[in-house]
Design a protein around this motif. Structure first.
Motif, PDB file in Angstrom:
ATOM      1  N   ALA A   1       0.166   3.199   5.584  1.00 42.95           N
ATOM      2  CA  ALA A   1       0.726   1.896   3.968  1.00 42.95           C
ATOM      3  C   ALA A   1       1.983   1.801   4.566  1.00 42.95           C
ATOM      4  CB  ALA A   1       0.798   3.464   2.866  1.00 42.95           C
TER       5      ALA A   1
ATOM      6  N   ARG B   1       0.938  -0.939  -0.258  1.00 47.04           N
ATOM      7  CA  ARG B   1       0.093  -0.027   0.234  1.00 47.04           C
ATOM      8  C   ARG B   1       0.593   0.557  -0.643  1.00 47.04           C
ATOM      9  NH1 ARG B   1      -2.428  -1.687   5.654  1.00 47.04           N
ATOM     10  NH2 ARG B   1      -0.385  -2.405   5.889  1.00 47.04           N
ATOM     11  N   THR B   2       1.099   2.159  -1.009  1.00 42.55           N
ATOM     12  CA  THR B   2       1.606   3.568  -0.765  1.00 42.55           C
ATOM     13  C   THR B   2       0.845   4.550  -0.662  1.00 42.55           C
ATOM     14  OG1 THR B   2       1.182   3.739  -2.955  1.00 42.55           O
ATOM     15  CG2 THR B   2       2.812   2.395  -3.177  1.00 42.55           C
ATOM     16  N   TRP B   3       1.567   5.929  -0.395  1.00 40.76           N
ATOM     17  CA  TRP B   3       1.203   7.285  -0.191  1.00 40.76           C
ATOM     18  C   TRP B   3       1.909   8.219  -0.776  1.00 40.76           C
ATOM     19  CZ3 TRP B   3      -2.954   8.489   3.203  1.00 40.76           C
ATOM     20  CH2 TRP B   3      -2.701  10.399   3.448  1.00 40.76           C
TER      21      TRP B   3
ATOM     22  N   ALA C   1       5.135   8.098   4.932  1.00 38.08           N
ATOM     23  CA  ALA C   1       3.399   6.424   4.782  1.00 38.08           C
ATOM     24  C   ALA C   1       3.248   5.533   4.810  1.00 38.08           C
ATOM     25  CB  ALA C   1       4.047   5.847   3.602  1.00 38.08           C
TER      26      ALA C   1
ATOM     27  N   ASP D   1      -3.015   6.020  -1.280  1.00 32.71           N
ATOM     28  CA  ASP D   1      -3.095   7.094  -0.499  1.00 32.71           C
ATOM     29  C   ASP D   1      -4.767   5.900  -0.391  1.00 32.71           C
ATOM     30  OD1 ASP D   1      -1.793   8.090  -1.086  1.00 32.71           O
ATOM     31  OD2 ASP D   1      -2.845   9.925  -1.697  1.00 32.71           O
ATOM     32  N   ARG D   2      -4.353   4.901   0.218  1.00 30.86           N
ATOM     33  CA  ARG D   2      -5.995   4.195   0.694  1.00 30.86           C
ATOM     34  C   ARG D   2      -7.149   4.158  -0.924  1.00 30.86           C
ATOM     35  NH1 ARG D   2      -6.251   7.812   4.634  1.00 30.86           N
ATOM     36  NH2 ARG D   2      -4.499   7.476   6.465  1.00 30.86           N
TER      37      ARG D   2
END
Length: 287
Positions: free
Chosen positions: A185, A147-149, A180, A267-268
């Motif tokens: 994330a 998961r990225t931010w 993150a 970003d979710r």
């Protein structure tokens, strides 16, 4: 291999025991360049490409060229032997064991022979005023989802020389990943000072859009990754500006010489994921 092996000045040992002088500019000022090379099947992967980037980075920063491939060859063969990474894949398969991989880090710093401060010695850079050392650690390539931010605080400088060299200065990447994690994330994404998406904290960005793989151009300030170059060389991807908002059906990857991670969210916001990561990454190692 259960621990990291290190070499400096002709001495092998544990990196916690071998020493750098406190005057070393790599230590004091992050004034140096490095390369991270995958060891697979007892061999360094894409070593010539890594060495060329290492050499070009040193030249860009006004340093002397790092050790040649001829100098490196015997040292790396000995390191692979000492690290127990010299079993080839066929042998590993015959023993019904997992093939062992390693992460080799080659370091080249501008030594602290100059007076205190940032000034470098005048004239042509002298290799004798530089320092070389390397480490070799066990590493198992990962293709798992992350998961990225997108960092709100850090941006890659599109015009900086440092953005185009693999330098010791990783503070910005550390802060992007820290941010993150604070937002739930796993990995940070960095925008460029141009406003477009640039890269992950330690990987190039690859986006599959309408059946075509795209990667940000070097003008964004992204690092000229070795695997990124392989993608372009084999016409498996093309350069294109990538903006922060994913498009429907996008598949995103974060790729470097050690791993190829599937991006499951930005970003979710959930993304479509791909099962091609390991196959694509493996194909690029074939040269």
């Amino acid at each position: 291999m259960s621990s990291t092996l290190a070499w400096i000045n002709g001495t092998w040992g544990d990196p916690s025991e071998l020493k750098l002088p406190l005057s070393d500019r790599g230590l004091q000022l992050a004034d140096g360049v490095f390369e991270t090379v995958l060891i697979r099947g007892g061999e360094p992967q894409l070593l010539q490409a890594h060495h060329a980037r290492w050499r070009d980075g040193a030249t860009t920063l006004g340093m002397a060229p790092p050790p040649s491939l001829e100098v490196l060859g015997p040292l790396l063969r000995e390191a692979i032997q000492l690290g127990g990474l010299n079993d080839h894949s066929a042998t590993a398969r015959s023993r019904n064991t997992i093939e062992r991989h390693g992460a080799l880090r080659l370091n080249w710093s501008r030594d602290g022979a100059a007076a205190r401060g940032i000034q470098v010695p005048a004239g042509e850079p002298d290799p004798a005023l530089h320092r070389f050392w390397f480490t070799l650690s066990a590493h198992q390539p990962s293709f798992a989802a992350v998961r990225t931010w997108i960092s709100r605080h850090e941006r890659r400088n599109a015009t900086s020389r440092l953005s185009h060299c693999k330098t010791f200065a990783y503070g910005q990447a550390i802060q992007a990943r820290r941010e993150a994690i604070e937002h739930g994330a796993d990995e940070g994404l960095l925008l460029s000072t141009t406003g477009e998406l640039c890269c992950g904290s330690t990987a190039n960005l690859l986006v599959q859009r309408q059946g075509q793989w795209l990667t940000p151009p070097l003008s964004s300030g992204c690092l000229p990754g070795v695997m990124r170059a392989q993608l372009l060389k084999h016409e498996l991807a093309q350069e294109a500006s990538i903006h922060a908002q994913p498009e429907p059906g996008d598949c995103w990857l974060l790729i470097n010489s050690l791993d190829c991670r599937v991006v499951s969210a930005v970003d979710r916001h959930a993304l479509t994921t791909t099962t091609q990561a390991e196959e694509l990454w493996g194909a690029l190692l074939k040269g």
